[in-house]
Scaffold this active site. Structure first.
Site, PDB file in Angstrom:
ATOM      1  N   PHE A  12      -3.578  -0.630   6.813  1.00 46.67           N
ATOM      2  CA  PHE A  12      -3.946  -1.203   7.084  1.00 46.67           C
ATOM      3  C   PHE A  12      -4.935  -1.423   5.941  1.00 46.67           C
ATOM      4  O   PHE A  12      -5.460  -0.790   4.735  1.00 46.67           O
ATOM      5  CB  PHE A  12      -4.609  -1.963   8.363  1.00 46.67           C
ATOM      6  CG  PHE A  12      -3.541  -2.564   9.688  1.00 46.67           C
ATOM      7  CD1 PHE A  12      -2.939  -2.922   8.784  1.00 46.67           C
ATOM      8  CD2 PHE A  12      -3.800  -1.818  10.721  1.00 46.67           C
ATOM      9  CE1 PHE A  12      -1.498  -3.218  10.047  1.00 46.67           C
ATOM     10  CE2 PHE A  12      -2.368  -1.575  11.065  1.00 46.67           C
ATOM     11  CZ  PHE A  12      -1.272  -2.694  11.178  1.00 46.67           C
TER      12      PHE A  12
ATOM     13  N   LYS B  78       7.050  -6.102  10.706  1.00 45.38           N
ATOM     14  CA  LYS B  78       6.262  -6.098   9.868  1.00 45.38           C
ATOM     15  C   LYS B  78       7.366  -4.741   9.286  1.00 45.38           C
ATOM     16  O   LYS B  78       7.387  -5.491   7.749  1.00 45.38           O
ATOM     17  CB  LYS B  78       5.615  -4.299  10.289  1.00 45.38           C
ATOM     18  CG  LYS B  78       4.920  -3.415   9.089  1.00 45.38           C
ATOM     19  CD  LYS B  78       3.616  -3.035  10.610  1.00 45.38           C
ATOM     20  CE  LYS B  78       3.232  -2.144   8.875  1.00 45.38           C
ATOM     21  NZ  LYS B  78       4.123  -1.304   8.171  1.00 45.38           N
TER      22      LYS B  78
ATOM     23  N   ALA C  14      -3.433   1.427  12.213  1.00 47.84           N
ATOM     24  CA  ALA C  14      -5.512   1.900  12.600  1.00 47.84           C
ATOM     25  C   ALA C  14      -5.925   0.674  13.025  1.00 47.84           C
ATOM     26  O   ALA C  14      -7.163   0.682  12.936  1.00 47.84           O
ATOM     27  CB  ALA C  14      -4.859   1.320  10.609  1.00 47.84           C
TER      28      ALA C  14
ATOM     29  N   LYS D 112       1.349  -0.902   0.313  1.00 48.55           N
ATOM     30  CA  LYS D 112      -0.219  -0.202  -0.094  1.00 48.55           C
ATOM     31  C   LYS D 112       0.403   1.553  -0.093  1.00 48.55           C
ATOM     32  O   LYS D 112       0.319   2.359  -0.750  1.00 48.55           O
ATOM     33  CB  LYS D 112      -1.090   0.497   1.076  1.00 48.55           C
ATOM     34  CG  LYS D 112      -2.000   1.281   1.530  1.00 48.55           C
ATOM     35  CD  LYS D 112      -3.272   1.293   1.863  1.00 48.55           C
ATOM     36  CE  LYS D 112      -2.274   0.041   3.542  1.00 48.55           C
ATOM     37  NZ  LYS D 112      -1.398   1.204   4.450  1.00 48.55           N
TER      38      LYS D 112
ATOM     39  N   PHE E 130       3.534  -8.515  -8.391  1.00 43.34           N
ATOM     40  CA  PHE E 130       4.713  -9.604  -8.553  1.00 43.34           C
ATOM     41  C   PHE E 130       5.131 -10.039  -9.713  1.00 43.34           C
ATOM     42  O   PHE E 130       4.782 -10.461 -10.660  1.00 43.34           O
ATOM     43  CB  PHE E 130       4.812 -10.379  -7.490  1.00 43.34           C
ATOM     44  CG  PHE E 130       4.866  -9.473  -6.423  1.00 43.34           C
ATOM     45  CD1 PHE E 130       5.482  -9.470  -5.329  1.00 43.34           C
ATOM     46  CD2 PHE E 130       3.292  -8.777  -5.857  1.00 43.34           C
ATOM     47  CE1 PHE E 130       5.364  -9.374  -3.841  1.00 43.34           C
ATOM     48  CE2 PHE E 130       3.559  -7.895  -4.551  1.00 43.34           C
ATOM     49  CZ  PHE E 130       4.104  -8.611  -3.664  1.00 43.34           C
TER      50      PHE E 130
ATOM     51  N   THR F  32       3.527   1.480  -1.081  1.00 46.01           N
ATOM     52  CA  THR F  32       4.701   1.110  -2.404  1.00 46.01           C
ATOM     53  C   THR F  32       3.857   2.001  -3.094  1.00 46.01           C
ATOM     54  O   THR F  32       4.369   3.030  -4.371  1.00 46.01           O
ATOM     55  CB  THR F  32       5.074   0.377  -2.011  1.00 46.01           C
ATOM     56  OG1 THR F  32       5.816  -0.272  -1.696  1.00 46.01           O
ATOM     57  CG2 THR F  32       5.596   0.493  -4.188  1.00 46.01           C
TER      58      THR F  32
ATOM     59  N   ARG G  37       3.113   8.539   5.995  1.00 50.38           N
ATOM     60  CA  ARG G  37       2.540   8.105   8.054  1.00 50.38           C
ATOM     61  C   ARG G  37       4.619   7.846   8.885  1.00 50.38           C
ATOM     62  O   ARG G  37       5.335   7.390   7.521  1.00 50.38           O
ATOM     63  CB  ARG G  37       2.016   7.254   9.042  1.00 50.38           C
ATOM     64  CG  ARG G  37       0.850   7.610   9.011  1.00 50.38           C
ATOM     65  CD  ARG G  37       0.110   6.607   9.426  1.00 50.38           C
ATOM     66  NE  ARG G  37      -0.314   5.227   8.477  1.00 50.38           N
ATOM     67  CZ  ARG G  37      -0.272   3.987   9.157  1.00 50.38           C
ATOM     68  NH1 ARG G  37      -1.231   4.243  10.088  1.00 50.38           N
ATOM     69  NH2 ARG G  37      -0.535   3.374   8.126  1.00 50.38           N
TER      70      ARG G  37
END
Length: 558
Positions: A303, A107, A275, A73, A383, A75, A96
């Site tokens: 998220f 993460k 989130a 997200k 991908f 990226t 953020r």
């Protein structure tokens, strides 16, 4: 196939001096407070001077529920910002800051990836400009002053059993979830039970991210309810006389951080509430500043759309008066296969049937975002293992939902790989299709707001809560807090409270375990299921492999 790692790509970045990046947005160098050569804070005086200027168009990037396969997200947010600049739009990115807890847990970094990154990557994922440390210090100063007030006579008649203010630290540490403080005798105060949350769950973090300026910040800090008296009357931060000193600690942290992408486009990186336990959006002051400086502002919400986007719409946009022009939902073929029941080890093999089986999770998010009146486009984050048939299956499914899915190759190609999405976003944003409205009105009851989110966004069958929880919500309504929005604290991995229940479940039960009033931030937190406000480290934390190499570079963080 061999690809460079994110950190290898980041270290090859041809960064420009931060004053040059600021000049792209019309920020004079005297209004930048540099932290080295490649990052700076933007001064409050300059931000105030922007009042009255027209706003650009706000684009939200959200995603499906996260899976171990990865969605990308951030990226995609960075790539879309670069893509919009590539096609001639003056675009600014707003994301953020990263918490140390997940960085050393499981993460990893939070600055994008491949050729769609914000730099300096290592500093952003570690101490950056010190904002999180300032928030931690301000929060814990208030904690210390509460206990000190009680020690020196308790003039406010605080009931030590009803102190609502815990302590925080920016690290995952399950051992601190529940603790007893002030042991050791008379000189150490009165023993009581308390605990720690992670800094990103602090109300101070939420307040900093929702405040419009320093004056608003201090007022909101003063509004924090820290405890209750023996007569069950609220005690505020301003009663403890901590709000002024906390504002001093947060003075610099309140100023947005300006950095750049690999393609030297401007990005604001400011604030970092999670989130799944907070409201999951970057700061209002950064977003509003970017809207005054750019034609397009691309921001993200944490998220999946069931958490981040819902809170972006119902809390951030409601409180700040923002009107998003369009939304992008990020999905991957790999994640669709995982939602379709494929194990992570088997994701490399083509499986069109599994893709089709997993797509309802994406479909639920499309319908939810459309329910806010915001036009939607799906970004398929590419991908190398994706096959044409699998991509076609996602596109066909999305078309059936009345939206369009666009294959994006920004990770490998930077802005050149996301031009098509950028053009579609411009088409949606300039088409005037957005009729944004929050999910529920201010005057709806607090428990009814929880039920509305659970049933309309999560498609739950019911919400259950003990009588004590319902009574607490009614008491807050009677005290004048019924108009506040609700911030759901829930697992990010599922529409339900069961992290293992993938896809698009319906009819499940949402148990509300606890509710907390964040009077300064301006919302009520509903803690659901087993979600923790102080995460723990995994069995093998990332910290085990993080080190400095012989060249003095950080290894293992990304």
């Amino acid at each position: 196939m061999s690809f460079k790692s994110d950190i290898e790509i980041a270290r090859e970045a041809q960064k420009r001096p931060i004053q040059e990046i600021g000049s792209k947005l019309g920020i004079p160098s005297e209004h930048l407070l540099p932290y080295g050569h490649d990052k700076a804070k933007v001064g409050q005086d300059f931000i105030r001077s922007l009042e009255g200027k027209p706003d650009g168009k706000l684009i939200l990037v959200t995603a499906i529920n996260p899976t171990p396969a990865g969605e990308g997200k951030t990226t995609t947010t960075v790539g879309l910002g670069d893509g919009l600049n590539r096609i001639g739009k003056k675009a600014v990115i707003c994301i953020r800051e990263a918490s140390l807890g997940p960085n050393f847990g499981m993460k990893g970094g939070a600055a994008g990836g491949g050729y769609a990154q914000v730099v300096p990557m290592e500093e952003m994922n570690l101490h950056f400009t010190g904002d999180f440390h300032a928030i931690t210090s301000a929060h814990n100063l208030l904690s210390a002053m509460i206990d000190n007030h009680i020690y020196w006579g308790n003039e406010l008649d605080i009931d030590a059993r009803r102190i609502a203010w815990r302590r925080v630290m920016d690290m995952n540490d399950r051992a601190l979830r529940d603790a007893v403080v002030s042991l050791g005798g008379v000189s150490n105060g009165f023993p009581r039970q308390t605990g720690f949350d992670i800094t990103v769950a602090s109300e101070v973090m939420a307040i900093l991210c929702l405040s419009k300026d320093l004056e608003d910040l201090q007022k909101r800090l003063g509004d924090i309810i820290v405890a209750y008296t023996r007569e069950k009357k609220p005690v505020y931060c301003r009663d403890i006389k901590a709000d002024g000193a906390m504002t001093v600690l947060l003075k610099d942290a309140m100023q947005p951080n300006l950095v750049q992408t690999l393609e030297n486009n401007p990005a604001f990186v400011h604030g970092g509430p999670f989130a799944n336990i907070a409201h999951g959006c970057n700061s209002v002051i950064a977003t509003r500043t970017a809207l005054k400086l750019g034609e397009y502002v691309v921001t993200e919400a944490g998220f999946g759309a069931d958490l981040g986007a819902e809170k972006f719409f119902d809390i951030k946009c409601r409180k700040a008066g923002l009107k998003p022009a369009a939304a992008v939902i990020v999905a991957t073929v790999r994640a669709m296969k995982m939602n379709g029941g494929v194990a992570k080890a088997d994701l490399g093999a083509e499986n069109v049937a599994a893709v089709q089986k997993g797509c309802p999770n994406l479909g639920r998010h499309i319908a939810n975002v459309k329910g806010f009146g915001v036009p939607v486009v799906v970004a398929i984050n590419h991908f190398y293992s994706d096959t044409d048939a699998e991509v076609a299956a996602v596109k066909a499914y999305v078309a059936e939902q009345g939206a369009e899915a666009i294959l994006c190759k920004h990770w490998a190609q930077g802005s050149a790989g996301i031009e098509e999405l950028a053009k579609k976003v411009v088409e949606l944003a300039e088409g005037g299709q957005s009729n944004f409205a929050p999910l529920y009105p201010d005057d709806m009851g607090l428990f009814a707001k929880i039920e509305t989110i659970a049933k309309r966004i999560y498609h739950a069958g019911e919400v259950i809560a003990d009588k004590s929880v319902r009574d607490q919500l009614k008491a807050w309504e009677a005290a004048g807090y019924g108009h506040l929005p609700v911030c759901m604290a829930k697992t990010q991995y599922s529409f339900s409270t069961d992290p293992n229940l993938r896809g698009a479940p319906t009819g499940h039960t949402i148990p509300v375990r606890e509710v907390r009033l964040s009077a300064g931030a301006g919302f009520v937190v509903a803690i659901c299921g087993e979600i923790m406000t102080m995460p723990g480290l995994p069995r093998v934390p990332a910290a085990e492999t993080i080190r400095l190499n012989e060249a003095g570079h950080v290894e293992g963080l990304f």
